[in-house]
Design a protein around this motif. Structure first.
Motif, PDB file in Angstrom:
ATOM      1  N   LEU A   1      -4.025   5.089  -5.043  1.00 21.49           N
ATOM      2  CA  LEU A   1      -4.682   4.977  -3.748  1.00 21.49           C
ATOM      3  C   LEU A   1      -5.350   6.312  -3.394  1.00 21.49           C
ATOM      4  O   LEU A   1      -4.725   7.372  -3.469  1.00 21.49           O
ATOM      5  N   GLY A   2      -6.630   6.243  -3.029  1.00 19.59           N
ATOM      6  CA  GLY A   2      -7.375   7.455  -2.695  1.00 19.59           C
ATOM      7  C   GLY A   2      -7.876   8.225  -3.898  1.00 19.59           C
ATOM      8  O   GLY A   2      -8.435   9.316  -3.739  1.00 19.59           O
ATOM      9  N   GLN A   3      -7.720   7.682  -5.097  1.00 20.48           N
ATOM     10  CA  GLN A   3      -8.123   8.374  -6.322  1.00 20.48           C
ATOM     11  C   GLN A   3      -9.325   7.686  -6.972  1.00 20.48           C
ATOM     12  O   GLN A   3      -9.616   6.521  -6.678  1.00 20.48           O
ATOM     13  N   PRO A   4      -9.998   8.405  -7.894  1.00 16.21           N
ATOM     14  CA  PRO A   4     -11.091   7.768  -8.635  1.00 16.21           C
ATOM     15  C   PRO A   4     -10.589   6.566  -9.428  1.00 16.21           C
ATOM     16  O   PRO A   4      -9.491   6.586  -9.990  1.00 16.21           O
ATOM     17  N   VAL A   5     -11.411   5.532  -9.459  1.00 15.44           N
ATOM     18  CA  VAL A   5     -11.028   4.308 -10.149  1.00 15.44           C
ATOM     19  C   VAL A   5     -12.263   3.682 -10.765  1.00 15.44           C
ATOM     20  O   VAL A   5     -13.383   3.837 -10.254  1.00 15.44           O
TER      21      VAL A   5
ATOM     22  N   LEU B   1       0.815  -1.209   0.000  1.00 13.97           N
ATOM     23  CA  LEU B   1       0.000   0.000   0.000  1.00 13.97           C
ATOM     24  C   LEU B   1       0.851   1.264   0.000  1.00 13.97           C
ATOM     25  O   LEU B   1       0.455   2.292  -0.566  1.00 13.97           O
ATOM     26  N   GLU B   2       2.030   1.208   0.608  1.00 18.42           N
ATOM     27  CA  GLU B   2       2.930   2.365   0.611  1.00 18.42           C
ATOM     28  C   GLU B   2       3.407   2.710  -0.796  1.00 18.42           C
ATOM     29  O   GLU B   2       3.817   3.839  -1.060  1.00 18.42           O
ATOM     30  N   ARG B   3       3.336   1.743  -1.721  1.00 19.73           N
ATOM     31  CA  ARG B   3       3.850   1.942  -3.082  1.00 19.73           C
ATOM     32  C   ARG B   3       2.740   1.843  -4.130  1.00 19.73           C
ATOM     33  O   ARG B   3       3.022   1.722  -5.322  1.00 19.73           O
TER      34      ARG B   3
ATOM     35  N   GLU C   1     -17.343   1.828 -10.217  1.00 18.33           N
ATOM     36  CA  GLU C   1     -16.622   3.088 -10.088  1.00 18.33           C
ATOM     37  C   GLU C   1     -16.670   3.577  -8.646  1.00 18.33           C
ATOM     38  O   GLU C   1     -17.604   3.307  -7.898  1.00 18.33           O
ATOM     39  N   GLY C   2     -15.622   4.293  -8.261  1.00 15.68           N
ATOM     40  CA  GLY C   2     -15.560   4.847  -6.913  1.00 15.68           C
ATOM     41  C   GLY C   2     -14.158   5.341  -6.613  1.00 15.68           C
ATOM     42  O   GLY C   2     -13.427   5.765  -7.514  1.00 15.68           O
ATOM     43  N   ILE C   3     -13.778   5.258  -5.349  1.00 13.54           N
ATOM     44  CA  ILE C   3     -12.453   5.666  -4.896  1.00 13.54           C
ATOM     45  C   ILE C   3     -11.704   4.432  -4.417  1.00 13.54           C
ATOM     46  O   ILE C   3     -12.257   3.599  -3.682  1.00 13.54           O
ATOM     47  N   PHE C   4     -10.461   4.282  -4.866  1.00 16.77           N
ATOM     48  CA  PHE C   4      -9.618   3.176  -4.412  1.00 16.77           C
ATOM     49  C   PHE C   4      -9.283   3.418  -2.949  1.00 16.77           C
ATOM     50  O   PHE C   4      -8.474   4.264  -2.616  1.00 16.77           O
ATOM     51  N   ASP C   5      -9.926   2.646  -2.067  1.00 18.39           N
ATOM     52  CA  ASP C   5      -9.795   2.861  -0.627  1.00 18.39           C
ATOM     53  C   ASP C   5      -8.592   2.128  -0.038  1.00 18.39           C
ATOM     54  O   ASP C   5      -7.792   2.711   0.690  1.00 18.39           O
ATOM     55  N   THR C   6      -8.461   0.821  -0.327  1.00 17.86           N
ATOM     56  CA  THR C   6      -7.369   0.016   0.230  1.00 17.86           C
ATOM     57  C   THR C   6      -7.436  -1.368  -0.404  1.00 17.86           C
ATOM     58  O   THR C   6      -8.233  -1.608  -1.318  1.00 17.86           O
ATOM     59  N   ILE C   7      -6.595  -2.304   0.044  1.00 20.65           N
ATOM     60  CA  ILE C   7      -6.780  -3.723  -0.233  1.00 20.65           C
ATOM     61  C   ILE C   7      -7.019  -4.410   1.100  1.00 20.65           C
ATOM     62  O   ILE C   7      -6.500  -3.972   2.138  1.00 20.65           O
ATOM     63  N   ASP C   8      -7.802  -5.487   1.084  1.00 21.35           N
ATOM     64  CA  ASP C   8      -8.131  -6.150   2.340  1.00 21.35           C
ATOM     65  C   ASP C   8      -7.140  -7.267   2.654  1.00 21.35           C
ATOM     66  O   ASP C   8      -6.118  -7.427   1.967  1.00 21.35           O
ATOM     67  N   GLU C   9      -7.446  -8.058   3.686  1.00 23.04           N
ATOM     68  CA  GLU C   9      -6.523  -9.091   4.157  1.00 23.04           C
ATOM     69  C   GLU C   9      -6.409 -10.267   3.201  1.00 23.04           C
ATOM     70  O   GLU C   9      -5.550 -11.130   3.370  1.00 23.04           O
TER      71      GLU C   9
END
Length: 267
Positions: free
Chosen positions: A213-217, A207-209, A227-235
């Motif tokens: 991240l945090g942008q429209p996708v 996630l650091e790279r 469509e939405g905002i790239f929030d994170t990846i899960d476990e």
């Protein structure tokens, strides 16, 4: 030059099978596992004629590019093995940064790299690496092959995402030098992954790279577009997209488009 393992990879006991030319290094690795050779090994070439990416898309490596596949035979479930792709992304991104920095010290060419979910690396926003993770049950366990194709001297012109090579960016390195750095970086991140037990640490580093991240996708999966905002990846490594309604939508697969392309509906 000839291909050689980096010192950490050699010390860790990896094998190396290098081809002057190969159809697919992934296919060679899986064939080796089927024959009963379960030693952790790299299969590499600087010219690949029948490689493939996700959804059976062709991934051809003209001479001078790097096609590389690492074989690990593991005692893990396929769902756990699937998270190994994130360790592969970290390994090649680390290797690219290393050789880019060394090239910059010599002649000035340098690039900025980012990881694109689920299995690409971008250089200055364009695709420079494609990865394909494959797994098959064999006598010794689950044979997992991480295929990593890198545009060193040339980039394919006919893929959905704009592509670039290290040479295009002014980074003058060889496939052999990049592979040496990659094989050592793999030892590091495979160790952190630790048969899936360390995926939490891999996830944090990834996630650091991460690109976008945090942008429209927008993600195209079959005929559907989310469509939405790239929030994170899960476990489990799924992309979580926050929709306009505020709902977190898990994405397991699809073609990802960021920014202005996303606003156009991932066309």
């Amino acid at each position: 030059m000839t291909f050689a393992l980096g010192p950490r990879a050699a010390k860790a006991g990896y094998g190396l099978v290098a081809f002057d030319q190969a159809g697919s290094t992934n296919a060679e690795a899986l064939a080796s596992a089927r024959r009963g050779d379960t030693r952790r090994s790299w299969f590499v070439t600087s010219e690949q004629t029948a490689g493939r990416g996700r959804r059976q898309r062709p991934w051809i490596a003209p001479r001078g590019n790097l096609a590389s596949s690492v074989l690990e035979v593991l005692s893990v479930a396929p769902a756990v093995a699937a998270t190994l792709g994130f360790a592969a992304g970290l390994a090649i991104e680390t290797a690219l940064r290393q050789v880019s920095l060394e090239a910059a010290l010599r002649s000035g060419g340098r690039a900025s790299f980012a990881l694109k979910w689920p299995n690409d690396v971008l250089a200055d926003g364009r695709k420079i690496v494609g990865m394909l993770l494959e797994a098959e049950q064999v006598a010794g366990g689950l044979a997992v092959v991480a295929g990593i194709g890198t545009n060193v001297v040339a980039a394919p012109p006919d893929i959905p995402t704009p592509a670039v090579s290290l040479a295009d960016l002014g980074v003058q390195v060889t496939a052999e030098d990049l592979f040496s750095a990659l094989s050592d970086a793999w030892v590091e991140y495979f160790g952190i992954w630790n048969e899936g037990r360390g995926f939490g640490d891999i996830r944090k580093l990834w996630l650091e790279r991460a690109a976008g991240l945090g942008q429209p996708v927008a993600i195209r999966s079959g005929h559907a577009i989310i469509e939405g905002i790239f929030d994170t990846i899960d476990e489990q490594g799924c992309m979580l997209v926050r929709t306009a309604e505020g709902r977190l939508e898990p994405i397991t697969a699809g073609d990802v488009h960021f920014g202005s392309v996303a606003s156009q509906g991932a066309v």
